[in-house]
Design an enzyme around this catalytic site. Structure first.
Site, short mmCIF file in Angstrom:
data_model
loop_
_atom_site.label_atom_id
_atom_site.label_comp_id
_atom_site.label_asym_id
_atom_site.label_seq_id
_atom_site.Cartn_x
_atom_site.Cartn_y
_atom_site.Cartn_z
N LYS A 10 0.84 -1.20 0.00
CA LYS A 10 0.00 0.00 0.00
C LYS A 10 0.88 1.25 0.00
O LYS A 10 2.01 1.21 0.48
CB LYS A 10 -0.87 0.03 1.27
CG LYS A 10 -2.03 -0.94 1.28
CD LYS A 10 -2.86 -0.75 2.54
CE LYS A 10 -4.04 -1.72 2.57
NZ LYS A 10 -5.00 -1.53 1.47
N GLU A 69 -6.36 -9.46 0.70
CA GLU A 69 -6.06 -10.57 1.62
C GLU A 69 -7.25 -10.94 2.49
O GLU A 69 -7.32 -12.06 2.99
CB GLU A 69 -4.86 -10.21 2.49
CG GLU A 69 -5.17 -9.36 3.74
CD GLU A 69 -5.73 -7.97 3.43
OE1 GLU A 69 -5.54 -7.51 2.30
OE2 GLU A 69 -6.36 -7.38 4.33
N ARG A 92 -10.42 -11.44 1.77
CA ARG A 92 -11.21 -12.53 1.18
C ARG A 92 -10.46 -13.86 1.27
O ARG A 92 -11.08 -14.91 1.33
CB ARG A 92 -11.56 -12.17 -0.27
CG ARG A 92 -10.37 -11.86 -1.11
CD ARG A 92 -10.70 -11.01 -2.32
NE ARG A 92 -10.91 -9.60 -1.97
CZ ARG A 92 -11.25 -8.67 -2.87
NH1 ARG A 92 -11.45 -8.98 -4.14
NH2 ARG A 92 -11.42 -7.42 -2.49
N1 BES Z 1 -8.21 -3.60 4.24
C1 BES Z 1 -8.30 -3.19 2.89
C2 BES Z 1 -9.58 -2.40 2.59
C3 BES Z 1 -9.76 -1.07 3.25
C4 BES Z 1 -9.46 0.09 2.58
C5 BES Z 1 -10.30 -0.98 4.51
C6 BES Z 1 -9.66 1.31 3.19
C7 BES Z 1 -10.50 0.25 5.12
C8 BES Z 1 -10.20 1.39 4.47
C9 BES Z 1 -8.30 -4.41 1.98
O1 BES Z 1 -7.55 -5.49 2.44
C10 BES Z 1 -7.76 -4.01 0.67
O2 BES Z 1 -6.59 -3.69 0.62
N2 BES Z 1 -8.57 -4.06 -0.36
C11 BES Z 1 -8.16 -3.72 -1.66
C12 BES Z 1 -8.71 -4.75 -2.61
C13 BES Z 1 -8.22 -4.64 -4.01
C14 BES Z 1 -6.75 -4.95 -4.06
C15 BES Z 1 -9.00 -5.58 -4.88
C16 BES Z 1 -8.70 -2.33 -1.99
O3 BES Z 1 -9.84 -2.03 -1.63
O4 BES Z 1 -7.96 -1.56 -2.59
ZN ZN Z 2 -7.24 -5.59 4.44
MN MN Z 3 -5.54 -5.35 1.85
#
Ligand code: BES
Ligand code: ZN
Ligand code: MN
Length: 501
Positions: free
Chosen positions: A280, A352, A354
């Site tokens: 990230k 991760e 899912r």
């Molecule tokens: N934990 C994150 C989602 C998230 C984002 C929670 C902002 C709270 C605030 C999750 O694990 C994630 O990184 N999701 C990705 C999925 C994508 C790679 C398909 C996302 O939403 O960017």
């Molecule tokens: Zn996450």
């Molecule tokens: Mn994530």
């Protein structure tokens, strides 16, 4: 903090302050507010007349009584339009007036039972909402600050109610509300805790404390048990971290004679989500300490469920691990196999949640859970769709979705259903495995939900995406800045609603 119901006259309370209220547009206050107005020689009416108090929701006016009545100060709290007033309004006004008085250094105050009188709401429900508003609204996470840096806590709140029957109802509601709100505060404590202390190991310890206090069964799988169980998707996420993962299960047996009368509560337990190799950006990455909010809500809800003892068997399941980019981390392109035998191509290591829920759902289905509800901070796309104001719900059984949404309403936790459709499946087809773990930007929350749905077997299932609602960056109503603890209370109401009798 003690919350009690007392008979008597609001104008003669020994407390440092009393809280009365006012609906929007009322010119001549009645009830307790009227009594205060008379005691103060018409001070409240005068402020209304001059347009300084209008009764708008969230409005607070402080009046010093200067010896005209026993309490030294009166807060007139606005309730908004009487036609719009509901239990959420009660929770908010209780929370906001309590925070306001705490800010003034007040330790004890008396209040009228917002809503139970002129508001016309059910007294027991009002009692619950007032207690929830107080306990949730006064919450703060200050264990790492110097003692009392933000001032002292409120010690005692007295709710003044003359009608003995209503007082009884209020008391019953208060004790329910305290249990629900304290459970939510436990979930908040876990989610606000930094990731260097709230590790998977620590989450399992909190679950152990809950099990001991509440008489629940606890089982925890370590890495080697996960291997034996074939939890390859969870293990794939965990392999990049030096923190050992934990698969946490809390069991409440509320109907031992009918095993099929059951409910599985699943919560994403990513104690820190760096994204893994699909790292990230660093901005706001620290917020990802809250990526175990779903898991925290499950553990907290189990505690409250054990208290209320509904006639239903409930199993809480939390797959807990970090998602880190260590030297042994999984790579984009890796293929893992979940416990139900399905293979998953890991196209993006940041998807991760899912993956860990794939194994949690497979496990839930394998032990015969007929209804599964999961909560996960799953997708950023959820925040785009519903902001911080609604949790998204997805489900394969409309009756269960409706029950979850209704439970959310009782809890004051807003939930909005979104669709799923087989047409989305093409987006997460893989060339090398049964599915891949991402479905592209389009409908990202929907494909995320549907990927979890690949692992629930024949169970009725609802997925709650709490990415937007698990935390708030602004104090509002009964949610102080930080983790909200959602959907712990929804889970508790759901278990009661699905219970027999
Ligand atoms: N934990 C994150 C989602 C998230 C984002 C929670 C902002 C709270 C605030 C999750 O694990 C994630 O990184 N999701 C990705 C999925 C994508 C790679 C398909 C996302 O939403 O960017
Ligand atoms: Zn996450
Ligand atoms: Mn994530």
């Amino acid at each position: 903090m003690e919350i009690k119901v007392i008979a008597g006259d609001i104008t003669q309370q020994a407390a440092a302050a009393v809280v009365v209220n006012l609906f929007d547009g009322v010119k001549k206050p009645g009830g307790a507010t009227g009594a205060v107005d008379r005691a103060l020689g018409g001070a409240v009416s005068k402020l209304i007349e001059d347009g300084e108090i209008r009764g708008k929701a969230g409005e607070q006016a402080l009046i010093h009584t200067l010896g005209k009545m026993t309490p030294e100060r009166v807060v007139v709290a606005g309730l908004g339009k009487s036609g719009d007033f509901n239990l959420d309004g009660v929770r908010s006004v209780a929370a906001e007036s309590a925070r306001y008085l705490r800010g003034k250094g007040v330790r004890r105050f008396a209040t009228i039972a917002h809503g139970a009188d002129i508001g016309g709401l059910d007294a027991r429900e009002c009692g619950r909402a007032i207690a929830e508003g107080l306990v949730l609204g006064l919450y703060r996470f200050d264990k790492y600050k110097k003692p009392n840096e933000n001032g002292r806590d409120i010690e005692e709140v007295s709710i003044v109610e003359a009608d003995a029957r209503k007082a009884k109802e209020l008391e019953a509601g208060i004790s329910e509300g305290k249990v629900l709100a304290e459970a939510t505060n436990l979930a908040r404590d876990m989610a606000n805790e930094p990731a260097n202390t709230m590790t998977p190991t620590r989450m399992a310890e909190v679950a152990l404390d809950v099990a001991r206090e509440s008489g629940l069964q606890l089982e925890v799988f370590d890495r080697s048990r996960m291997k034996e169980m074939g939890m390859g998707a969870l293990l794939g996420v965990a392999q990049g971290s030096a923190e050992p993962p934990r698969f946490i299960m809390l069991r409440y047996d509320g109907d031992p004679d009918d095993k099929d009368n059951n409910l599985g509560l699943l919560g994403k337990g990513i104690t820190f989500d760096s994204g893994g190799i699909s790292l990230k950006p660093s901005e706001k990455m620290g917020e990802m300490k809250g990526d175990m909010s779903g898991g925290a809500a499950v553990i907290a809800a189990m505690k409250a469920i054990a208290h209320f003892k509904p006639r239903i068997n409930v199993v809480g399941i939390v797959p807990a691990t970090e998602n880190m980019p260590g030297g042994s981390a999984q790579r984009p392109g890796d293929v893992v196999k979940a416990m139900n035998g399905k293979t998953i191509e890991v196209d993006n290591t940041d998807a991760e949640g899912r993956l860990v829920l794939a194994d949690a759902a497979s496990y839930a289905a394998s032990i015969g859970l007929k209804r599964i509800v999961d909560a996960a901070t799953l997708t950023g796309a959820m925040v785009v769709a519903l902001g911080n104001h609604y949790t998204g719900a997805f489900g394969n059984d409309q009756k269960l979705v409706d029950a979850v949404v209704a439970a959310g309403k009782r809890a004051g936790e807003r939930i909005w259903q979104l669709p799923m459709h087989p047409d989305f499946k093409r987006q997460y087809e893989s060339d090398v495995a049964d599915i891949k773990n991402i479905g592209g930007r389009a409908g990202g929350s929907i494909t995320g939900a549907m990927i979890i749905g690949e692992f629930v077997g024949d169970a009725e299932w609802v997925h709650l995406d709490i990415a937007g609602t698990a935390g708030t960056d602004k104090t509002k109503g009964w949610n102080p800045k930080g983790a909200t603890g959602t959907p712990a209370m929804t889970f508790v109401h759901l278990a009661s609603a699905l219970a027999k009798g």
